[in-house]
Design a protein around this motif. Structure first.
Motif, short mmCIF file in Angstrom:
data_model
loop_
_atom_site.label_atom_id
_atom_site.label_comp_id
_atom_site.label_asym_id
_atom_site.label_seq_id
_atom_site.Cartn_x
_atom_site.Cartn_y
_atom_site.Cartn_z
N ASN A 191 15.88 -52.36 -9.91
CA ASN A 191 17.22 -51.78 -9.89
C ASN A 191 17.93 -51.99 -11.23
OD1 ASN A 191 17.74 -50.91 -6.94
ND2 ASN A 191 16.92 -52.98 -6.72
N ALA A 192 17.16 -51.97 -12.31
CA ALA A 192 17.72 -52.33 -13.62
C ALA A 192 18.86 -51.42 -14.05
CB ALA A 192 16.62 -52.34 -14.66
N ALA A 193 18.78 -50.13 -13.75
CA ALA A 193 19.86 -49.22 -14.17
C ALA A 193 21.14 -49.50 -13.39
CB ALA A 193 19.42 -47.77 -13.98
N THR A 194 20.99 -49.68 -12.08
CA THR A 194 22.15 -50.01 -11.25
C THR A 194 22.77 -51.33 -11.68
OG1 THR A 194 21.25 -48.79 -9.36
CG2 THR A 194 22.88 -50.50 -8.89
N LEU A 195 21.93 -52.34 -11.90
CA LEU A 195 22.44 -53.64 -12.29
C LEU A 195 23.04 -53.61 -13.69
CD1 LEU A 195 19.58 -55.92 -10.91
CD2 LEU A 195 21.85 -55.53 -9.92
N GLY A 196 22.45 -52.84 -14.59
CA GLY A 196 23.01 -52.73 -15.93
C GLY A 196 24.40 -52.12 -15.90
N GLU A 197 24.56 -51.03 -15.15
CA GLU A 197 25.89 -50.42 -15.04
C GLU A 197 26.86 -51.37 -14.35
OE1 GLU A 197 28.13 -46.27 -13.95
OE2 GLU A 197 26.01 -46.47 -13.44
N ALA A 198 26.40 -52.06 -13.31
CA ALA A 198 27.26 -53.01 -12.62
C ALA A 198 27.71 -54.13 -13.56
CB ALA A 198 26.53 -53.60 -11.42
N ALA A 199 26.81 -54.61 -14.41
CA ALA A 199 27.17 -55.66 -15.36
C ALA A 199 28.25 -55.19 -16.32
CB ALA A 199 25.94 -56.12 -16.14
N LEU A 200 28.14 -53.96 -16.80
CA LEU A 200 29.17 -53.42 -17.69
C LEU A 200 30.50 -53.29 -16.96
CD1 LEU A 200 27.19 -50.56 -19.49
CD2 LEU A 200 27.59 -52.89 -20.30
N ALA A 287 31.94 -60.58 -7.79
CA ALA A 287 31.02 -59.49 -8.15
C ALA A 287 30.22 -59.86 -9.38
CB ALA A 287 31.80 -58.20 -8.38
N GLU A 288 30.86 -60.48 -10.36
CA GLU A 288 30.12 -60.89 -11.56
C GLU A 288 29.06 -61.94 -11.21
OE1 GLU A 288 31.15 -61.88 -16.12
OE2 GLU A 288 32.05 -63.24 -14.66
N ALA A 328 34.08 -54.21 -2.60
CA ALA A 328 35.25 -55.07 -2.38
C ALA A 328 36.12 -55.14 -3.63
CB ALA A 328 34.79 -56.47 -1.98
N ALA A 329 35.48 -55.20 -4.79
CA ALA A 329 36.25 -55.27 -6.04
C ALA A 329 37.08 -54.02 -6.26
CB ALA A 329 35.30 -55.50 -7.22
#
Length: 490
Positions: A191-200, A287-288, A328-329
């Motif tokens: 899920n690297a793309a999802t996680l990358g966008e989430a991290a940003l 979330a972070e 939630a965020a």
């Protein structure tokens, strides 16, 4: 991270470092221990696949998991898998999200659970360091693996697709790596793309929430608000951590100001600010934490267990934690943004500012009237985007993959919600700074004075009716600086 160098070790990558790798000119390097873990996992994966069925290596995928790959077809099986799964659709995602994806996938492979041949680590690092991008369309994932995005990346490594480079997406050749057929699923099952966008998104959100406290304090000062709601005794009576932190920050920001309050009670935008903004800060922090845990996890299926010299078929690929945390965020973000819009309304009222309506140059001027429309337009988008992505689900692959959390859509919604929030908060900053200038007032000292000075240095001082679009853009760009004034550090 060492100055302009980020070292990937599979264990300690932060969301802020993902943002740095995605947005800044830094060098990405692989730590020896990360490469060693990847090598050990690769060797164990080959060993186990020789002795027993391993999903995706010796079998088909999805509903085809029960179909064995015959040895004479083994070399072609992985390439067919990559070609068939590189089928995303729609416009390409932003380059920074693609770079974030590559950074996260590097770290995941270095965590030592995928079993992908470790030579791919340096190839991906070279791609990042050369500023190249695989083409990654928006549509193709639902939170159970960014298969289309990573299959497209794999085809670029194999030379079947060209890399993109430059602001206009010029096509060019770049680093290649011959993925083994048996490594195909192991490379794309992430899920690297999802996680990358989430991290940003969470990095930006936490920064903006820190800036929000400074902007709210400027508005509070401009309307001669009461400091009673932030008193320690009030916060100790209802001791939520986020609420107490916000109240403490407001006390620090307003410490140099001791004006007599104009009202016995202020509107909720001021009086209930800690109670509403606190949950947003807690939600963003949580979330972070969730995203950071995921980007440093070997969330692979199958998971290569080096110590046990085996593989485990499992469900760690499911990112329900990430999607729910981001949902939630966004809900909390809407609540606190609604208070920002409410404070903006008070900054247009003579009873609160002592100025003409809408801070006009004359009684009949429109002044900042349009800022409320802009802020509520942005707020409407955040309200729409706050709908939980987790309310959806899907049954796929002939019924054997019967659930999805849509964390991919939650990450995308979070990116858009943060962008809208930046605009709304910028509107409040324009209004607060203008009110103080027109009142002939400025904070006496401390971080609030620093924040006002930053704003006053770049915001247009003219008060005659004129277009305010440039003011909003300047204020929005100033928000990271205001976060640092408060002491925020990502």
């Amino acid at each position: 991270m060492e100055n302009s160098r980020i070292v990937i070790d599979g264990r300690a990558l932060t969301c802020a470092q993902v943002g740095t790798a995605a947005r800044e000119d830094v060098t990405v390097a692989i730590a020896p221990e990360g490469a060693a873990r990847a090598l050990a996992a690769w060797r164990v994966a080959l060993e186990v696949a020789d002795a027993q069925p391993v999903y995706g290596r010796t079998t088909g995928v999805g509903a085809n998991r029960v179909v064995d790959v015959e040895w004479e077809d083994a070399d072609a099986h992985g390439l067919r898998l990559l070609r068939s799964h590189a089928a995303g659709a729609g416009p390409l995602v932003a380059p920074e999200i693609v770079r974030a994806m590559l950074t996260v996938r590097l770290n995941q492979i270095a965590a030592g659970g995928s079993g992908v041949e470790p030579g791919v680590l340096q190839a991906l690092a070279d791609v990042l360091n050369l500023g190249l991008l695989p083409p990654v369309p928006v549509y193709g994932a639902i939170g159970t693996g960014d298969l289309t995005a990573l299959a497209s990346t794999a085809l670029c490594l194999l030379g079947e697709r060209s890399w993109l480079a430059g602001p206009d997406g010029e096509i060019e050749r770049g680093p290649g790596f011959t993925l083994r057929s048996s490594d195909a699923l192991a490379f794309i099952s992430s899920n690297a793309a999802t996680l990358g966008e989430a991290a940003l998104a969470v990095t930006d959100l936490r920064e903006l929430l820190a800036a929000s406290t400074v902007v709210a304090a400027l508005s509070h000062f401009a309307v001669h608000g009461s400091e009673e709601p932030f008193a320690p005794a009030v916060q100790d009576a209802c001791p939520h951590p986020g609420q107490r932190a916000v109240a403490s920050a407001m006390r620090t920001l307003l410490a140099f100001e001791q004006p007599a309050p104009m009202r016995i009670q202020d509107p909720y935008g001021y009086r209930a600010f800690p109670q509403v903004h606190g949950p947003a800060i807690e939600a963003a922090d949580y979330a972070e934490d969730v995203v950071a845990r995921e980007i440093n996890a070997a969330a692979e299926n199958p998971l290569v267990d080096v110590a046990g010299r085996t593989v485990w078929h499992n469900g760690n690929f499911h990112t329900a934690y990430v999607g729910l945390a981001l949902d939630a965020a966004r809900a909390a973000l809407f609540q606190t943004m609604a208070l920002s819009a409410a404070r903006l309304g008070t900054l247009a009222e003579p009873a609160f500012t002592g100025l003409y309506p809408f801070q006009g140059a004359t009684e009949a001027s429109s002044g900042i009237m349009i800022l409320e429309y802009v802020a509520h337009s942005a707020l409407a988008d955040v309200r729409r985007l706050a709908t939980p992505a987790a309310l959806g689900s899907a049954v796929l692959s002939r019924g054997v993959e019967e659930h999805a959390g849509f964390s991919t859509q939650s990450a995308r919604a979070s990116t858009d919600a943060v962008a809208a929030y930046r605009i709304g908060l910028g509107c409040e900053l324009v209004a607060a700074a203008r009110a103080l200038r027109m009142q002939g007032r400025a904070p006496a000292g401390g971080p609030l004075k620093g924040a006002f000075d930053l704003a006053a240095a770049v915001l247009d001082p003219r008060v005659e009716d004129r277009p305010l679009d440039a003011d909003i853009a300047v204020a929005a760009d100033l928000l990271p600086g205001l976060a640092r004034v408060q002491g925020y550090s990502s």
